[in-house]
Design an enzyme around this catalytic site. Sequence first.
Site, PDB file in Angstrom:
ATOM      1  N   LYS A   1      45.424  21.866  27.350  1.00  0.00           N
ATOM      2  CA  LYS A   1      44.133  21.186  27.137  1.00  0.00           C
ATOM      3  C   LYS A   1      43.271  21.990  26.176  1.00  0.00           C
ATOM      4  O   LYS A   1      42.747  21.459  25.202  1.00  0.00           O
ATOM      5  CB  LYS A   1      43.405  20.992  28.480  1.00  0.00           C
ATOM      6  CG  LYS A   1      44.224  20.197  29.498  1.00  0.00           C
ATOM      7  CD  LYS A   1      43.505  20.028  30.824  1.00  0.00           C
ATOM      8  CE  LYS A   1      43.289  21.304  31.609  1.00  0.00           C
ATOM      9  NZ  LYS A   1      44.532  21.984  32.063  1.00  0.00           N
TER      10      LYS A   1
ATOM     11  N   ARG B   1      38.093  16.252  38.358  1.00  0.00           N
ATOM     12  CA  ARG B   1      39.290  16.871  38.918  1.00  0.00           C
ATOM     13  C   ARG B   1      39.636  16.318  40.286  1.00  0.00           C
ATOM     14  O   ARG B   1      40.578  16.764  40.901  1.00  0.00           O
ATOM     15  CB  ARG B   1      39.034  18.370  39.052  1.00  0.00           C
ATOM     16  CG  ARG B   1      39.889  19.194  38.105  1.00  0.00           C
ATOM     17  CD  ARG B   1      39.551  20.638  38.365  1.00  0.00           C
ATOM     18  NE  ARG B   1      40.549  21.509  37.853  1.00  0.00           N
ATOM     19  CZ  ARG B   1      40.484  22.094  36.663  1.00  0.00           C
ATOM     20  NH1 ARG B   1      39.512  21.820  35.832  1.00  0.00           N
ATOM     21  NH2 ARG B   1      41.430  22.937  36.305  1.00  0.00           N
TER      22      ARG B   1
ATOM     23  N   ARG C   1      49.466  34.289  28.974  1.00  0.00           N
ATOM     24  CA  ARG C   1      48.293  33.982  28.139  1.00  0.00           C
ATOM     25  C   ARG C   1      47.325  35.167  28.083  1.00  0.00           C
ATOM     26  O   ARG C   1      46.994  35.776  29.086  1.00  0.00           O
ATOM     27  CB  ARG C   1      47.568  32.763  28.722  1.00  0.00           C
ATOM     28  CG  ARG C   1      46.214  32.522  28.093  1.00  0.00           C
ATOM     29  CD  ARG C   1      45.648  31.187  28.431  1.00  0.00           C
ATOM     30  NE  ARG C   1      45.452  30.985  29.852  1.00  0.00           N
ATOM     31  CZ  ARG C   1      45.029  29.848  30.378  1.00  0.00           C
ATOM     32  NH1 ARG C   1      44.784  28.812  29.608  1.00  0.00           N
ATOM     33  NH2 ARG C   1      44.861  29.736  31.675  1.00  0.00           N
TER      34      ARG C   1
ATOM     35  N   ARG D   1      43.009  36.198  32.103  1.00  0.00           N
ATOM     36  CA  ARG D   1      42.102  35.576  33.074  1.00  0.00           C
ATOM     37  C   ARG D   1      42.471  36.005  34.487  1.00  0.00           C
ATOM     38  O   ARG D   1      43.648  36.159  34.796  1.00  0.00           O
ATOM     39  CB  ARG D   1      42.218  34.044  32.963  1.00  0.00           C
ATOM     40  CG  ARG D   1      41.112  33.442  32.138  1.00  0.00           C
ATOM     41  CD  ARG D   1      41.353  32.011  31.778  1.00  0.00           C
ATOM     42  NE  ARG D   1      41.577  31.110  32.903  1.00  0.00           N
ATOM     43  CZ  ARG D   1      41.705  29.791  32.776  1.00  0.00           C
ATOM     44  NH1 ARG D   1      41.611  29.246  31.568  1.00  0.00           N
ATOM     45  NH2 ARG D   1      41.937  29.028  33.820  1.00  0.00           N
TER      46      ARG D   1
ATOM     47  N   ARG E   1      46.555  26.415  42.057  1.00  0.00           N
ATOM     48  CA  ARG E   1      45.990  25.500  41.045  1.00  0.00           C
ATOM     49  C   ARG E   1      46.888  24.279  40.893  1.00  0.00           C
ATOM     50  O   ARG E   1      46.407  23.157  40.764  1.00  0.00           O
ATOM     51  CB  ARG E   1      45.833  26.236  39.707  1.00  0.00           C
ATOM     52  CG  ARG E   1      44.690  27.252  39.731  1.00  0.00           C
ATOM     53  CD  ARG E   1      44.845  28.344  38.684  1.00  0.00           C
ATOM     54  NE  ARG E   1      44.663  27.897  37.332  1.00  0.00           N
ATOM     55  CZ  ARG E   1      44.975  28.629  36.260  1.00  0.00           C
ATOM     56  NH1 ARG E   1      45.477  29.845  36.404  1.00  0.00           N
ATOM     57  NH2 ARG E   1      44.773  28.164  35.048  1.00  0.00           N
TER      58      ARG E   1
HETATM   59  P1  AP5 Z   1      46.055  26.357  27.285  1.00  0.00           P
HETATM   60  O1  AP5 Z   1      45.842  25.413  26.147  1.00  0.00           O
HETATM   61  O2  AP5 Z   1      45.110  27.508  27.405  1.00  0.00           O
HETATM   62  O3  AP5 Z   1      46.175  25.541  28.657  1.00  0.00           O
HETATM   63  P2  AP5 Z   1      45.091  24.702  29.472  1.00  0.00           P
HETATM   64  O4  AP5 Z   1      45.696  23.369  29.789  1.00  0.00           O
HETATM   65  O5  AP5 Z   1      43.765  24.705  28.779  1.00  0.00           O
HETATM   66  O6  AP5 Z   1      45.099  25.556  30.793  1.00  0.00           O
HETATM   67  P3  AP5 Z   1      43.941  26.149  31.682  1.00  0.00           P
HETATM   68  O7  AP5 Z   1      44.566  27.257  32.489  1.00  0.00           O
HETATM   69  O8  AP5 Z   1      42.732  26.516  30.890  1.00  0.00           O
HETATM   70  O9  AP5 Z   1      43.657  24.913  32.598  1.00  0.00           O
HETATM   71  P4  AP5 Z   1      43.033  24.890  33.990  1.00  0.00           P
HETATM   72  O10 AP5 Z   1      42.836  23.414  34.178  1.00  0.00           O
HETATM   73  O11 AP5 Z   1      43.798  25.586  35.042  1.00  0.00           O
HETATM   74  O12 AP5 Z   1      41.741  25.769  33.810  1.00  0.00           O
HETATM   75  P5  AP5 Z   1      40.190  25.440  33.718  1.00  0.00           P
HETATM   76  O13 AP5 Z   1      39.602  26.443  32.816  1.00  0.00           O
HETATM   77  O14 AP5 Z   1      39.907  23.998  33.480  1.00  0.00           O
HETATM   78  O15 AP5 Z   1      47.563  26.912  27.198  1.00  0.00           O
HETATM   79  C1  AP5 Z   1      48.030  27.932  28.087  1.00  0.00           C
HETATM   80  C2  AP5 Z   1      48.939  28.911  27.305  1.00  0.00           C
HETATM   81  O16 AP5 Z   1      50.094  28.209  26.840  1.00  0.00           O
HETATM   82  C3  AP5 Z   1      48.280  29.519  26.055  1.00  0.00           C
HETATM   83  O17 AP5 Z   1      48.734  30.841  25.898  1.00  0.00           O
HETATM   84  C4  AP5 Z   1      48.775  28.639  24.904  1.00  0.00           C
HETATM   85  O18 AP5 Z   1      48.837  29.360  23.672  1.00  0.00           O
HETATM   86  C5  AP5 Z   1      50.175  28.234  25.405  1.00  0.00           C
HETATM   87  N1  AP5 Z   1      50.512  26.865  25.000  1.00  0.00           N
HETATM   88  C6  AP5 Z   1      49.756  25.748  25.110  1.00  0.00           C
HETATM   89  N2  AP5 Z   1      50.414  24.670  24.641  1.00  0.00           N
HETATM   90  C7  AP5 Z   1      51.647  25.132  24.241  1.00  0.00           C
HETATM   91  C8  AP5 Z   1      52.805  24.508  23.685  1.00  0.00           C
HETATM   92  N3  AP5 Z   1      52.857  23.186  23.434  1.00  0.00           N
HETATM   93  N4  AP5 Z   1      53.881  25.288  23.413  1.00  0.00           N
HETATM   94  C9  AP5 Z   1      53.848  26.621  23.663  1.00  0.00           C
HETATM   95  N5  AP5 Z   1      52.793  27.271  24.177  1.00  0.00           N
HETATM   96  C10 AP5 Z   1      51.707  26.543  24.469  1.00  0.00           C
HETATM   97  O19 AP5 Z   1      39.730  25.727  35.235  1.00  0.00           O
HETATM   98  C11 AP5 Z   1      39.774  27.011  35.787  1.00  0.00           C
HETATM   99  C12 AP5 Z   1      39.174  26.994  37.193  1.00  0.00           C
HETATM  100  O20 AP5 Z   1      37.781  26.569  37.126  1.00  0.00           O
HETATM  101  C13 AP5 Z   1      39.811  25.995  38.178  1.00  0.00           C
HETATM  102  O21 AP5 Z   1      40.965  26.521  38.816  1.00  0.00           O
HETATM  103  C14 AP5 Z   1      38.650  25.765  39.168  1.00  0.00           C
HETATM  104  O22 AP5 Z   1      38.512  26.832  40.058  1.00  0.00           O
HETATM  105  C15 AP5 Z   1      37.437  25.758  38.239  1.00  0.00           C
HETATM  106  N6  AP5 Z   1      37.101  24.411  37.766  1.00  0.00           N
HETATM  107  C16 AP5 Z   1      37.106  23.965  36.467  1.00  0.00           C
HETATM  108  N7  AP5 Z   1      36.749  22.671  36.405  1.00  0.00           N
HETATM  109  C17 AP5 Z   1      36.512  22.275  37.687  1.00  0.00           C
HETATM  110  C18 AP5 Z   1      36.136  21.033  38.275  1.00  0.00           C
HETATM  111  N8  AP5 Z   1      35.933  19.928  37.512  1.00  0.00           N
HETATM  112  N9  AP5 Z   1      35.986  20.992  39.620  1.00  0.00           N
HETATM  113  C19 AP5 Z   1      36.186  22.064  40.398  1.00  0.00           C
HETATM  114  N10 AP5 Z   1      36.557  23.289  39.902  1.00  0.00           N
HETATM  115  C20 AP5 Z   1      36.724  23.378  38.563  1.00  0.00           C
END
Ligand code: AP5
Length: 230
Positions: free
Chosen positions: A11, A86, A125, A173, A184
């Site tokens: 994402k 979510r 990452r 992270r 997660r």
């Molecule tokens: P990356 O693009 O960083 O992945 P991402 O989908 O953005 O993953 P996140 O870990 O950021 O998602 P998340 O939903 O767990 O975290 P969020 O910050 O929303 O890619 C990951 C790695 O893979 C990178 O190194 C990249 O280079 C590599 N990569 C990507 N695509 C690739 C490809 N095609 N090929 C090869 N390599 C690739 O949430 C974090 C926390 O916040 C949650 O756990 C929760 O506690 C809280 N939170 C956030 N939003 C809410 C909500 N709405 N409600 C409640 N709690 C919430």
Amino acid sequence: MILTGPPGAGKGSQAPKIVNKLTIPQLSTGDMLRAAVANKTEVGMKAKAAMDSGALVSDDIVIGIISDRIREIDCGWGFILDGFPRNVAQTKALDGMLAKNGEKVNSVVSLEIPDEKLEDRICGRWIHKPSGRSFHATYEPSMPKSLKAKPKGTKADSTNMFDDETGEPLVQRSDDTPTALKNRLEKFHSETVPVLTHYEPLGIVSHVDASGSKSAVWAQIDPAIGNKAV
Ligand code: AP5
């Protein structure tokens, strides 16, 4: 529009390209919460423990953050929600907020990838905190120059992981651990997948195979989003 998918689906990697194409802002609840934690705000203090363990932060906190943010002027032409909604309660709250202004969700992009491919992506990452740029410890195309310059097979650590543009240190992270990832993913399947079920009957969900390279993933998102979000 909503950009959804499990942790590590890409994402954060794909969102800047969508921003570029549609010229509307990306609102990442994860980024907003991490900023609150780093700044030790009241919201940050409440969110930290849940985030570190891979649990969801409470609905009232994230709904409050989003409801304030979408009132800002740059959201007037639409916005990309990354990481929100979510669960079903957040989905209903979002639909309600939008309906008040005669608006609705126009497009949902769902990045789909088997769970077993995500541990490598997440645990490898490394992030440049000030810019949000994301690198990877073992995937060649996403490896920082500082590690590429070392002999092949050198293990990533804080002495060889630096941002390509600024040379500043990269960090991992606190929730990018195998244990937190397991939580997660469980939350994703039990609470976030029903968000898709909610929007599916409206015919606005695009399913994207997110297991290929970043450019292969973008090649599917690009035609799918068209001008749907504006
Ligand atoms: P990356 O693009 O960083 O992945 P991402 O989908 O953005 O993953 P996140 O870990 O950021 O998602 P998340 O939903 O767990 O975290 P969020 O910050 O929303 O890619 C990951 C790695 O893979 C990178 O190194 C990249 O280079 C590599 N990569 C990507 N695509 C690739 C490809 N095609 N090929 C090869 N390599 C690739 O949430 C974090 C926390 O916040 C949650 O756990 C929760 O506690 C809280 N939170 C956030 N939003 C809410 C909500 N709405 N409600 C409640 N709690 C919430």
